[in-house]
Design an enzyme around this catalytic site. Structure first.
Site, PDB file in Angstrom:
ATOM      1  N   PRO A  70      28.323  39.448  68.198  1.00 62.41           N
ATOM      2  CA  PRO A  70      27.192  38.920  67.428  1.00 62.41           C
ATOM      3  C   PRO A  70      25.848  39.576  67.731  1.00 62.41           C
ATOM      4  CG  PRO A  70      27.729  37.426  69.214  1.00 62.41           C
ATOM      5  CD  PRO A  70      28.768  38.518  69.257  1.00 62.41           C
ATOM      6  N   CYS A  71      25.690  40.820  67.291  1.00 63.24           N
ATOM      7  CA  CYS A  71      24.420  41.513  67.489  1.00 63.24           C
ATOM      8  C   CYS A  71      23.295  40.847  66.704  1.00 63.24           C
ATOM      9  CB  CYS A  71      24.546  42.983  67.112  1.00 63.24           C
ATOM     10  SG  CYS A  71      25.238  43.286  65.471  1.00 63.24           S
ATOM     11  N   HIS A  72      23.641  40.058  65.669  1.00 61.30           N
ATOM     12  CA  HIS A  72      22.612  39.378  64.884  1.00 61.30           C
ATOM     13  C   HIS A  72      21.917  38.277  65.677  1.00 61.30           C
ATOM     14  CE1 HIS A  72      26.393  37.133  64.343  1.00 61.30           C
ATOM     15  NE2 HIS A  72      25.637  36.054  64.221  1.00 61.30           N
TER      16      HIS A  72
END
Length: 293
Positions: free
Chosen positions: A257-259
């Protein structure tokens, strides 16, 4: 007697993926002055009552409440909350599963030889799938999911980018092989369980990148961390800029989950698929977390 299983609620909603994706995009774009339910439903071509039901099923809350999760003050509140899972040193390697909303994700890093070979000897099955955030491209191997991207700029460009990252691999289009991954990633809130087995991810990156991506898995769904938080968590507190580079090069978006990494000011920016999509993902996860609670 029919041999076809009855369609699941998720399958019944499949034709409305595009409508929900469009609605989310509209709400993100006009978050300061959003359309009312009737106007929004008309824009996406659905009856208001039907639209409200389908939207709430996939997102977890009504369109009106969803807008509340898109505001800057909500991101700031998330950022100010203690990120307890990032406070402890990440000393478990890649062996321990991490919770990602209703999924368990386990990671395996490629060996240095595999990394340099860029997929040589590897068969990657890939497919294009609808999601509430627009079309996506998924690549998977016998060892795990190795690619997830949103399709921005057309299918041909997305496929070319994917193929360019794996020039040594044999790429086989196989919608059935990637359908389960898509279903598990974007299952509606009220839908049936889609399986409790861990979803393996195969990572191709440098040791530093893999360490950063592992840290991202420790950020709980519905929460965010700053680049500085991630840098501190991997024992490199002065490496925020390098962490930003690793976050941006994540090959398995959403699952890794880079977001969930944003600026310390609460500003949401610098997402490979556009800041609006990043904001929508964070609002969606916050809504799902709220619904689950």
């Amino acid at each position: 007697m029919s041999t076809h299983p009855a369609s699941s609620p998720a399958e019944e909603d499949e034709p409305f993926h595009e409508a929900i994706s469009r609605a989310i995009a509209i709400l993100v774009e006009r978050r300061e002055d959003p359309p009312d339910l009737t106007a929004l439903a008309a824009e996406v071509g659905l009856h208001p009552h039907h639209f409200q039901r389908v939207f709430s099923r996939w997102v977890g809350i009504s369109p009106k409440r969803f807008v509340q999760y898109l505001r800057l003050d909500h991101a700031k509140r998330l950022l100010s909350a203690p990120t307890s899972l990032l406070d402890a040193a990440l000393d478990t390697g890649l062996s321990g599963p991490s919770r990602l909303h209703d999924l368990f994700v386990t990671c395996e890093a490629m060996t240095p030889g595999d990394w340099k070979g860029r997929g040589a000897g590897l068969t990657i099955r890939w497919g294009l799938h609808a999601s509430p955030f627009g079309p996506s491209l998924i690549g998977t191997t016998d060892r795990g999911v190795c690619w997830f991207s949103f399709v921005v700029g057309g299918e041909a460009a997305a496929i070319a980018e994917f193929a360019g990252e794996w020039p040594g691999a044999e790429l086989v289009r196989d919608q059935a092989a990637t359908a389960e991954v898509a279903a598990r990633m974007f299952a509606p809130v009220a839908g049936p369980a889609t399986g409790s087995l861990p979803l393996p991810v195969l990572l191709r990156g440098t040791n530093f990148q893999v360490k950063v991506w592992e840290a991202l898995l420790s950020i709980p769904s519905g929460r965010v961390a700053s680049y500085g938080d991630v840098a501190a968590a991997i024992g490199r507190p002065s490496a925020s800029r390098a962490v930003g580079g690793a976050v941006g090069s994540n090959p398995v978006s959403v699952l890794i989950p880079c977001h969930r990494v944003i600026r310390s000011s609460g500003v949401i920016h610098n997402y490979r698929w556009g800041a609006d999509k990043k904001q929508a993902l964070l609002a969606w996860e916050a809504a799902r977390t709220s619904a689950a609670a």
